[in-house]
Write a protein that holds these residues in place. Structure first.
Motif, PDB file in Angstrom:
ATOM      1  N   VAL A 217     -46.982  -5.507 -87.990  1.00 25.24           N
ATOM      2  CA  VAL A 217     -47.725  -6.975 -87.870  1.00 25.24           C
ATOM      3  C   VAL A 217     -47.857  -7.265 -85.965  1.00 25.24           C
ATOM      4  O   VAL A 217     -46.763  -6.934 -85.235  1.00 25.24           O
ATOM      5  CB  VAL A 217     -46.755  -7.978 -88.331  1.00 25.24           C
ATOM      6  CG1 VAL A 217     -47.568  -9.245 -87.672  1.00 25.24           C
ATOM      7  CG2 VAL A 217     -46.578  -7.626 -89.815  1.00 25.24           C
ATOM      8  N   TRP A 218     -49.120  -7.607 -85.943  1.00 27.01           N
ATOM      9  CA  TRP A 218     -49.201  -7.647 -84.256  1.00 27.01           C
ATOM     10  C   TRP A 218     -50.412  -8.830 -84.175  1.00 27.01           C
ATOM     11  O   TRP A 218     -51.112  -9.258 -85.215  1.00 27.01           O
ATOM     12  CB  TRP A 218     -49.647  -6.438 -83.657  1.00 27.01           C
ATOM     13  CG  TRP A 218     -51.102  -5.663 -84.067  1.00 27.01           C
ATOM     14  CD1 TRP A 218     -52.248  -6.484 -83.584  1.00 27.01           C
ATOM     15  CD2 TRP A 218     -51.050  -4.745 -84.937  1.00 27.01           C
ATOM     16  NE1 TRP A 218     -53.406  -5.463 -84.176  1.00 27.01           N
ATOM     17  CE2 TRP A 218     -52.687  -4.416 -84.900  1.00 27.01           C
ATOM     18  CE3 TRP A 218     -50.416  -3.865 -85.486  1.00 27.01           C
ATOM     19  CZ2 TRP A 218     -53.185  -3.175 -85.655  1.00 27.01           C
ATOM     20  CZ3 TRP A 218     -50.906  -2.924 -86.038  1.00 27.01           C
ATOM     21  CH2 TRP A 218     -52.424  -2.550 -86.241  1.00 27.01           C
ATOM     22  N   ILE A 247     -46.771 -15.190 -90.417  1.00 25.32           N
ATOM     23  CA  ILE A 247     -47.843 -14.533 -89.889  1.00 25.32           C
ATOM     24  C   ILE A 247     -49.046 -15.774 -89.844  1.00 25.32           C
ATOM     25  O   ILE A 247     -49.690 -15.893 -88.539  1.00 25.32           O
ATOM     26  CB  ILE A 247     -48.389 -13.612 -90.694  1.00 25.32           C
ATOM     27  CG1 ILE A 247     -47.506 -12.320 -90.340  1.00 25.32           C
ATOM     28  CG2 ILE A 247     -49.930 -13.387 -90.486  1.00 25.32           C
ATOM     29  CD1 ILE A 247     -47.957 -11.198 -91.483  1.00 25.32           C
ATOM     30  N   LEU A 248     -48.800 -16.607 -90.633  1.00 31.22           N
ATOM     31  CA  LEU A 248     -49.670 -17.782 -90.859  1.00 31.22           C
ATOM     32  C   LEU A 248     -49.589 -18.831 -89.463  1.00 31.22           C
ATOM     33  O   LEU A 248     -50.587 -19.331 -88.882  1.00 31.22           O
ATOM     34  CB  LEU A 248     -49.559 -18.694 -92.126  1.00 31.22           C
ATOM     35  CG  LEU A 248     -49.962 -17.873 -93.444  1.00 31.22           C
ATOM     36  CD1 LEU A 248     -49.413 -18.744 -94.497  1.00 31.22           C
ATOM     37  CD2 LEU A 248     -51.549 -17.976 -93.388  1.00 31.22           C
ATOM     38  N   SER A 249     -48.166 -18.881 -89.272  1.00 30.93           N
ATOM     39  CA  SER A 249     -47.805 -19.570 -87.930  1.00 30.93           C
ATOM     40  C   SER A 249     -48.410 -18.954 -86.622  1.00 30.93           C
ATOM     41  O   SER A 249     -48.497 -19.844 -85.697  1.00 30.93           O
ATOM     42  CB  SER A 249     -46.209 -19.881 -88.155  1.00 30.93           C
ATOM     43  OG  SER A 249     -45.447 -18.890 -87.431  1.00 30.93           O
ATOM     44  N   LEU A 250     -48.598 -17.927 -86.581  1.00 29.74           N
ATOM     45  CA  LEU A 250     -48.876 -17.240 -85.241  1.00 29.74           C
ATOM     46  C   LEU A 250     -50.416 -17.645 -84.904  1.00 29.74           C
ATOM     47  O   LEU A 250     -50.818 -17.546 -83.749  1.00 29.74           O
ATOM     48  CB  LEU A 250     -48.731 -15.523 -85.486  1.00 29.74           C
ATOM     49  CG  LEU A 250     -47.396 -15.131 -85.579  1.00 29.74           C
ATOM     50  CD1 LEU A 250     -47.391 -13.649 -85.964  1.00 29.74           C
ATOM     51  CD2 LEU A 250     -46.520 -15.356 -84.591  1.00 29.74           C
ATOM     52  N   GLY A 251     -51.283 -17.989 -85.804  1.00 31.02           N
ATOM     53  CA  GLY A 251     -52.673 -18.386 -85.601  1.00 31.02           C
ATOM     54  C   GLY A 251     -52.685 -19.625 -85.170  1.00 31.02           C
ATOM     55  O   GLY A 251     -53.862 -20.141 -84.824  1.00 31.02           O
ATOM     56  N   LYS A 252     -51.655 -20.317 -85.010  1.00 35.33           N
ATOM     57  CA  LYS A 252     -51.836 -22.007 -84.442  1.00 35.33           C
ATOM     58  C   LYS A 252     -50.983 -22.325 -83.162  1.00 35.33           C
ATOM     59  O   LYS A 252     -49.959 -21.514 -83.172  1.00 35.33           O
ATOM     60  CB  LYS A 252     -51.213 -22.888 -85.605  1.00 35.33           C
ATOM     61  CG  LYS A 252     -52.000 -22.432 -87.150  1.00 35.33           C
ATOM     62  CD  LYS A 252     -53.172 -22.839 -86.978  1.00 35.33           C
ATOM     63  CE  LYS A 252     -53.882 -22.800 -88.515  1.00 35.33           C
ATOM     64  NZ  LYS A 252     -55.347 -23.372 -88.589  1.00 35.33           N
TER      65      LYS A 252
END
Length: 610
Positions: A217-218, A247-252
């Motif tokens: 995961v990156w 992962i969902l939290s990484l986009g925000k």
């Protein structure tokens, strides 16, 4: 004659004294047991009035936080990943639309686009997706794509410098707290992926690798936007939802979602009949018989761990291990078994625990030819009437000892139950509100659950981790559930030590040491989570499932608005900015860049600094 009369009078007086003493003891015992009254947490929750924020619908219409799930109808893995994504986003209270690959999608209508298919080379909107990210959008690659010649020119979008085909990757190592408190966790088994053998650009941030260091995961910043890349197929699996939430939290810049905030410990088969035979593994270590071991060693150890590490047990009573499904009156427990429920049940309730039902016996509530029961070698019941009769018999035993203890929850033997069995439970147990089976596994082997309220109003409350032994795999299950739901739902059996398979051949001292280590780690690293009985947690789950919550994001603050606020709720907020103030809520830093938010009203505000 006088001596004879005096003797008669003496014996009569002695009999009266003994009768009075027995009567007083009975009354006293009755009063002792009567004081253990059930609290109707779920019923009380249902009675609460709700209030709503005036801003709820305005915020909902703005859709600041919405997702497009792009899937391919002919790709089974894509469909599985899509369905898992939808279920997770429902739990997280996020808006989404699922769009088939061949249907045009305006990416700019969404804050995040999730791609669930492998064949990217023939995706008509690939170039548009490229510029969507470049202009500030977020894309999550929930399944690694096939790298074809057509995809070469897009590798920089994914952060891939070069690649050398595919490889089988095994295990997992967390390089960040993508799972709450999970940074550094390594798992060597039970996780495998078919992954791209990739060399990444130096500025790509890797969050998860396999056991050998290959990236799984990156996070790649591209232009003004971002791509989160999952290098495998694991996000189609239920047990990956914790990683997926991270992962969902990484986009925000900030990511907030509701949680349950409960820690629950189930003990199946407790209280229960205790074997009188001497068990070698017990006698060799303690030179005690089995009943004496449970009385003098096992239960005191369990009480000590509970008191030291804030653990609340809910035990599941079973009356007999006989496999009869007829002539039940002559196949129930004996006086010694009844004494066990009196002794251990009283101690469990004194600890603040709770007693639920495991069954009259250990035969699952299934009628006739049933595949699940047959696979496990169980006897099936002849009809619903006999099952109801058995439940009524064990209910009578519990009620006679603890008249004010309502049977609110049920754990199926070996996690097996059918709809006919549930109908029998509902008929015999009017206070039943919870069935607790398991979260993952083979649906042909067990009653697999989601956290959900059934159409008949009963709460499905799955257990998500198991055992005394503190393995990395168990820790992963615990932290995955914690990250997704803010829930620790763990179970074990009182008699695991007597079973070589369940105990992995370990002695009780070794099992106890493992269990204490696990409870100590949870207590020290997750001190904020509430230790609760099953019915307490059940009320919190219903509040979590039924709440309608939306968020809007302004420059320096987050506003939360509920449509049906009943009582205090909990939320996880991930952000690299510090909270400087709040309105109608409290906050606590629980891990690096992760806050626990607790609201006190239908509308609350979180003020953010730099």
């Amino acid at each position: 004659m006088r001596n004879k009369n005096e003797k008669s009078f003496f014996y009569l007086l002695l009999s009266l004294i003994l009768a009075v003493a027995v009567g007083l003891f009975t009354v006293r015992s009755s009063h002792v047991f009567e004081k253990y009254s059930s609290v109707d947490y779920l019923g009380n929750m249902a009675k609460l009035n709700s209030v709503s924020s005036e801003k709820y619908y305005d915020i909902k219409d703005k859709q600041d936080d919405n997702y497009a799930i792009i899937y391919e109808e002919t790709d089974d893995m894509s469909i599985s990943t899509k369905e898992n994504t939808e279920t997770l986003l429902n739990y997280l209270k996020k808006e989404y639309n699922s769009v088939e690959k061949g249907t045009y999608t305006n990416f700019y209508d969404y804050s995040t686009v999730i791609v669930t298919f492998e064949s990217m080379d023939d995706y008509a909107q690939l170039l548009e997706l490229y510029y969507y990210v470049y202009n500030g959008g977020t894309v999550i690659m929930a399944q690694r794509p096939y790298i074809t010649e057509e995809l070469h020119e897009y590798l920089d979008l994914f952060g891939i410098k070069s690649y050398a085909g595919f490889e089988e990757t095994v295990g997992m190592k967390l390089l960040s707290n993508i799972l709450i408190t999970g940074e550094g966790l390594e798992i060597s088994e039970n996780i495998s992926n078919h992954s791209i053998k990739a060399e990444l650009f130096d500025d790509v941030e890797v969050h998860v690798t396999d056991s050998e260091g290959s990236p799984l995961v990156w996070e790649n910043t591209f232009g003004e936007g971002k791509v989160i890349f999952s290098n495998g197929q694991m996000l189609c699996e239920k047990n990956s939802r914790g990683i997926y939430t991270g992962i969902l939290s990484l986009g925000k810049e900030w990511f907030i979602y509701p949680i349950i905030n409960s820690k629950v410990m189930f003990i199946d088969d407790f209280p229960s009949p205790i074997p009188t035979a001497t068990e070698e593994i017990i006698y060799d270590e303690y030179q005690k018989g089995t009943p004496e071991f449970f009385r003098d060693i096992w239960w005191p150890d369990m009480v000590s761990i509970a008191k030291k590490y804030d653990v609340t047990y809910t035990g599941y009573y079973i009356e007999t291990y006989k496999d009869a499904v007829t002539d039940l009156e002559n196949n129930g427990g004996d006086d010694i078994d009844r004494q066990n429920i009196i002794t251990y049940g009283r101690e469990l309730l004194k600890l603040g625990g709770e007693i639920g039902l495991h069954g009259f016996n250990h035969q699952p509530l299934a009628v006739g030819e049933n595949e699940m029961s047959a696979r496990n070698g169980y006897v099936t019941w002849n009809n619903i009437r006999d099952m109801v009769h058995g439940i009524n018999l064990v209910k009578a035993t519990l009620t006679s000892v603890f008249p004010n203890n309502k049977i609110v929850s049920y754990v199926p033997p070996s996690n097996i139950i059918t709809e006919e069995g549930i109908e029998a439970l509902k008929e015999a147990l009017p206070d039943l509100k919870i069935i607790a089976s398991v979260y993952s596994g083979d649906e042909k082997e067990a009653y697999i659950q989601e956290l959900e309220i059934r159409e008949d109003g009963i709460l499905n409350f799955p257990r998500m981790s198991y055992g005394y032994i503190d393995t990395k795999e168990v820790e992963y299950d615990l932290l995955s559930s914690l990250t997704t739901f803010g829930l620790i739902s763990h179970f074990l059996h009182g008699d695991d030590v007597l079973d070589d398979e369940r105990s992995f051949g370990l002695k009780w001292s070794e099992l106890a040491e493992n269990f204490e280590k696990m409870m100590k780690r949870i207590y020290e690293t997750i001190p904020w989570i509430k230790s609760e009985t099953v019915s307490e947690a059940g009320a919190a789950i219903i509040n979590y499932l039924q709440q309608e919550i939306v968020f809007t994001y302004e420059e320096d603050r987050i506003i939360g608005a509920l449509n049906n606020y009943k009582c205090q709720g909990s939320y996880i907020l991930r952000t690299d900015r510090k909270i400087v103030d709040s309105v109608n809520c409290s906050y606590e830093l629980i891990d690096d860049n992760i806050y626990l938010i607790t609201n006190e009203d239908a509308e609350f505000i979180i003020e953010l600094g730099e």
